[in-house]
Design an enzyme around this catalytic site. Structure first.
Site, PDB file in Angstrom:
ATOM      1  N   PRO A  38       7.419  -9.576  -4.501  1.00  0.00           N
ATOM      2  CA  PRO A  38       7.592  -8.744  -3.309  1.00  0.00           C
ATOM      3  C   PRO A  38       6.603  -7.584  -3.296  1.00  0.00           C
ATOM      4  CG  PRO A  38       9.711  -9.255  -4.313  1.00  0.00           C
ATOM      5  CD  PRO A  38       8.661  -9.726  -5.275  1.00  0.00           C
ATOM      6  N   GLU A  39       6.072  -7.285  -2.122  1.00  0.00           N
ATOM      7  CA  GLU A  39       5.137  -6.172  -2.003  1.00  0.00           C
ATOM      8  C   GLU A  39       5.906  -4.895  -1.649  1.00  0.00           C
ATOM      9  OE1 GLU A  39       1.328  -6.938  -0.574  1.00  0.00           O
ATOM     10  OE2 GLU A  39       1.437  -9.089  -0.918  1.00  0.00           O
TER      11      GLU A  39
ATOM     12  N   LYS B 217       6.127  -0.747  -6.050  1.00  0.00           N
ATOM     13  CA  LYS B 217       7.012  -1.897  -6.212  1.00  0.00           C
ATOM     14  C   LYS B 217       8.240  -1.560  -7.055  1.00  0.00           C
ATOM     15  CE  LYS B 217       3.191  -5.154  -5.705  1.00  0.00           C
ATOM     16  NZ  LYS B 217       2.504  -6.356  -6.237  1.00  0.00           N
TER      17      LYS B 217
ATOM     18  N   ARG C 241      -4.534 -13.440  -9.630  1.00  0.00           N
ATOM     19  CA  ARG C 241      -3.864 -14.016  -8.459  1.00  0.00           C
ATOM     20  C   ARG C 241      -4.901 -14.681  -7.564  1.00  0.00           C
ATOM     21  NH1 ARG C 241       0.944 -11.471  -7.326  1.00  0.00           N
ATOM     22  NH2 ARG C 241       1.319 -13.220  -5.914  1.00  0.00           N
TER      23      ARG C 241
END
Length: 289
Positions: A2-3, A52, A269
């Site tokens: 989740p950002e 986060k 990523r």
């Protein structure tokens, strides 16, 4: 993972569901049993997010709960009354799955599953931890100058710097790909070659895009002229939701120029970009200040 907008939305939802109410805490899974025992029963005073990270505070307790959802974590908030006289009784609200922390009140309950971190931290520990993070575009106290100073002297690519929580807190894989595309920036450009006006544009765009994400609980980054209705195309179908330019669109045509979107691993990523809209930069002179 989740950002940042997701954590800010969760903080708002927790405050709406539990703020000012007497709460009970438990750890059905057992991994947060000691912390849960210290928390309740207490009134929940509020919740806030930084990047986060999620922090939840309770009346009369110096420590706060720190939560990091990690890759698979989730916090599900439910409303509804338990059976009469069963407040604080887990049997009134059955446990489904590996619930690390359950928070409940008369009118609601929340279950945390799969989080990387769920722990109590002291004010000093919180301050020390936050000091390691970069500014969060969603916070009123954010100072973008701090991030600029790091970026301006770095030989690391801007695509990697945007994912470094020590440089910028809350930005994840989706926002980094999308904001770089929206400003036609080469993801492989070293930070020291980025111009100040480009950084200001990136920061301002992130503030707006992420605030939209908090309000609508989804990431939308395409401009009106590139929305499905305007282009006569089908809406995007993806478990992340929202309309985007390049994220998870490998080999599909760029919505602006039609060139196939490319992907490459950067900072651990998958990075997505359009080689025509974001051509490799030829800059060789570092920006000073």
């Amino acid at each position: 993972m989740p950002e940042g907008h997701t954590l800010h939305r969760l903080a708002l939802d927790l405050g709406a569901a539990f703020g000012g109410d007497l709460t009970w805490s438990s750890s059905p899974q057992g991994r947060f049993a000691e912390g849960a025992a210290r928390i309740g029963p207490r009134v929940m005073e509020g919740a806030e997010a930084y990047g986060k990270q999620l922090f939840v505070r309770f009346a009369g307790l110096e420590e706060q709960v720190r939560v990091h959802l990690g890759l698979i974590g989730g916090l599900a908030i439910h409303s509804g009354l338990p059976e009469p006289g069963a407040v604080g009784d887990l049997d009134a609200r059955p446990v489904v799955g590996q619930v690390r922390w359950r928070l409940e009140s008369v009118r609601a309950w929340a279950d945390l599953r799969g989080a990387t971190v769920c722990t109590l931290i002291t004010p000093d520990e919180k301050a020390a931890y936050l000091a390691k993070l970069g500014p969060d575009p969603l916070r009123d106290d954010a100072d973008p100058e701090r991030a600029w100073r790091r970026i301006n002297r770095s030989r690391v690519t801007i695509g990697a710097l945007l994912m470094d929580q020590g440089v910028l807190a809350g930005v994840g894989n989706v926002y980094r790909a999308e904001v770089l595309f929206r400003h036609n920036l080469d993801p492989f450009l070293e930070g020291r070659f980025l111009r100040r006006d480009e950084w200001d544009a990136i920061w301002g765009d992130l503030v707006g895009l992420m605030a939209y994400g908090v309000t609508h609980n989804r990431i939308d980054t395409v401009r009106p002229e590139h929305e499905p209705e305007a282009m006569g195309r089908a809406p995007r179908e993806d478990d992340h939701g929202g309309e985007v330019y390049v994220y998870r669109r490998t080999h599909l045509p760029c919505l602006v120029c039609g060139t196939p979107v490319r992907t490459e691993v950067l900072a651990g990523r998958n990075l997505f970009w359009c080689p025509r809209c974001q051509p490799r930069s030829r800059r060789r002179t570092p920006v000073r200040g």
